[in-house]
Design an enzyme around this catalytic site. Sequence first.
Site, PDB file in Angstrom:
ATOM      1  N   TYR A  73       3.768  -6.414  17.366  1.00 34.41           N
ATOM      2  CA  TYR A  73       4.169  -5.314  16.100  1.00 34.41           C
ATOM      3  C   TYR A  73       4.802  -4.136  16.590  1.00 34.41           C
ATOM      4  CZ  TYR A  73       2.933  -1.866  12.713  1.00 34.41           C
ATOM      5  OH  TYR A  73       3.176  -0.868  11.878  1.00 34.41           O
ATOM      6  N   TYR A  96       1.019  -1.241  -0.011  1.00 34.19           N
ATOM      7  CA  TYR A  96      -0.026   0.142  -0.218  1.00 34.19           C
ATOM      8  C   TYR A  96       0.826   1.386  -0.022  1.00 34.19           C
ATOM      9  CZ  TYR A  96      -3.268   3.521   2.205  1.00 34.19           C
ATOM     10  OH  TYR A  96      -3.917   4.384   2.560  1.00 34.19           O
ATOM     11  N   ILE A  97       1.562   1.546   0.981  1.00 32.85           N
ATOM     12  CA  ILE A  97       2.329   2.557   0.914  1.00 32.85           C
ATOM     13  C   ILE A  97       3.618   2.642   0.242  1.00 32.85           C
ATOM     14  CG2 ILE A  97       3.813   4.340   2.804  1.00 32.85           C
ATOM     15  CD1 ILE A  97       1.932   3.025   4.881  1.00 32.85           C
ATOM     16  N   PHE A 142       1.297   7.262  12.012  1.00 29.58           N
ATOM     17  CA  PHE A 142      -0.028   7.077  12.860  1.00 29.58           C
ATOM     18  C   PHE A 142      -1.014   6.231  11.961  1.00 29.58           C
ATOM     19  CE2 PHE A 142       0.547   9.147  16.989  1.00 29.58           C
ATOM     20  CZ  PHE A 142       2.090   9.215  16.891  1.00 29.58           C
ATOM     21  N   GLY A 202      -4.708  -5.636  21.976  1.00 28.18           N
ATOM     22  CA  GLY A 202      -3.508  -4.655  21.832  1.00 28.18           C
ATOM     23  C   GLY A 202      -3.713  -3.283  21.323  1.00 28.18           C
ATOM     24  N   ARG A 241     -10.128  -5.206  20.630  1.00 27.13           N
ATOM     25  CA  ARG A 241      -9.604  -5.875  19.762  1.00 27.13           C
ATOM     26  C   ARG A 241      -8.129  -6.104  20.741  1.00 27.13           C
ATOM     27  NH1 ARG A 241      -7.839  -3.806  13.871  1.00 27.13           N
ATOM     28  NH2 ARG A 241      -6.654  -2.551  15.163  1.00 27.13           N
ATOM     29  N   HIS A 266      -8.073  -2.958   8.226  1.00 22.17           N
ATOM     30  CA  HIS A 266      -8.103  -1.435   8.448  1.00 22.17           C
ATOM     31  C   HIS A 266      -9.354  -0.768   8.612  1.00 22.17           C
ATOM     32  CE1 HIS A 266      -3.629  -2.058   7.702  1.00 22.17           C
ATOM     33  NE2 HIS A 266      -3.612  -1.448   8.661  1.00 22.17           N
ATOM     34  N   ALA A 300       8.523  -3.223   3.726  1.00 16.28           N
ATOM     35  CA  ALA A 300       8.034  -4.775   3.731  1.00 16.28           C
ATOM     36  C   ALA A 300       7.869  -5.237   5.207  1.00 16.28           C
ATOM     37  CB  ALA A 300       9.211  -5.595   2.966  1.00 16.28           C
TER      38      ALA A 300
END
Length: 324
Positions: free
Chosen positions: A140, A11-12, A168, A283, A281, A188, A73
Site C-alpha cells: 500500500y 469516506y474522505i 496520517f 505491515g 497485523r 479502521h 480513489a
Amino acid sequence: MKILVVGGAGYIGSHMAKTLVGAGVSVVVLDDFSTGYRQAVRYGDLVEGSFADRALLDKLFTDHQFDAVMHFASFIQVGESVRDPAPYYRNNVANTQVLLDAMLAHGIKRFVFSSTAAIFGEPTRIPIDESLPSAPINPYGRSKWMVEQILADYESAYGLESVCLRYFNAAGADPEGELGERHDPETHLIPLVLQAASGRRQAISVFGTDYDTPDGTCIRDYIHVNDLSAAHLLAVKRLLAGQGSGRYNLGNGGGFSVNEVIETARQVTGRPIEVRFEPRRDGDPARLVADSRKAREELGWTPMFADLKTIIANAWAWEQNYPW
Ligand code: UDP
C-alpha cells in the site's frame, strides 16, 4: 472554480465534495462505487464510472473545463495489500497513470493527490517531517510512493503540478451529521471501536501488544476528516495561485496508542468496550506521528478539530445514527 473529485463517494472524497461546494466550487464526482456509497454523494454532480476508463475520462474532460483534479480513489488496506498486492499496484498506480495521462491530453495540469504516512514505513525519527526519506514497508505505502515519484517526473517532463498530502490517520465525521466513515469490511480502529461500543460488534481486537511503545500498542496521529478536506482546499488554491507543487504531512502532531484510543472512546461514549488482545497485523509500523509545520506555514492550514475526544465524538454521533 471547477474540480473533479475522483472517488467522491468514499469516506474522505465525500467530505471533500461537501467542503468544496460549501466554498462555492463547482464539483463533479467520479466514482464507480466499487468501495464508495451512493448515499455519500450529496454534493456535486455524479458521473458513475471508473477512473481507469480512458474513453469516459476523454468525454468528461471534453464536457467540462476542470481547473484541477483531486484523487481519492485508492485501495487503502495495509494488511490486504500485503496478502494480495496486485490490485494495489493496478488500481493505485497503473490506473492513476491512466488518469494523469488523460488529464495531460486535455491540458489539465493541476492535481491534488491523497498520499499517506505509509510512504515513510518504520520512521527513523518522530515526528515525521517532509525531509524524512521515504521507505515504505508494505505494498500500500509503496503504491502511494510510486505515484508521488510519477508526479515528480510528470512535473519535470510535462509541467503537471501537484500537491501530495500525506494523511496520517483520517478519522471523525462531518460535524453536521450528513456524512461519515463507512468501509466494507471496516478495518479502521476508531469505527471498529465505536461499533464495539454501540453493540454492532462484540469486541475490539487490539493487534499487537509488544511494540516498542509505552503500553506496547501502536501509536498513530488521528486527524479529523474535515481538517483533511480543509487542507485540500488550501492545496488547490495554492496551485491555482501559481505557487507551485508541494508535499505536506497532515496530522495533529500528537500520537495516541491503540489502548488510549479505546480508553478515550469509553469516556466519550460512556459505554463499556470489550477488548481482545491479538498478534500483530502485517505491515504495521510502531509509531506514526506527523510534523505538519510545513502545511501550517505554506498552506496556512490550522486543524480545527484536533482534539481526539472531538474526533471520536463526531464519529460516535455517526455510528449511532448510521443512516446508510
Ligand atoms: N488496529 C487494531 N485493531 C483493529 C484495527 C486497527 O488494533 O481492529 C490498530 C492497527 O494495528 C494500527 C492502528 O490500530 O496500529 C490504526 O489502524 P488503522 O487500520 O485504523 O489505520 P492505519 O494506521 O493502518 O492506516
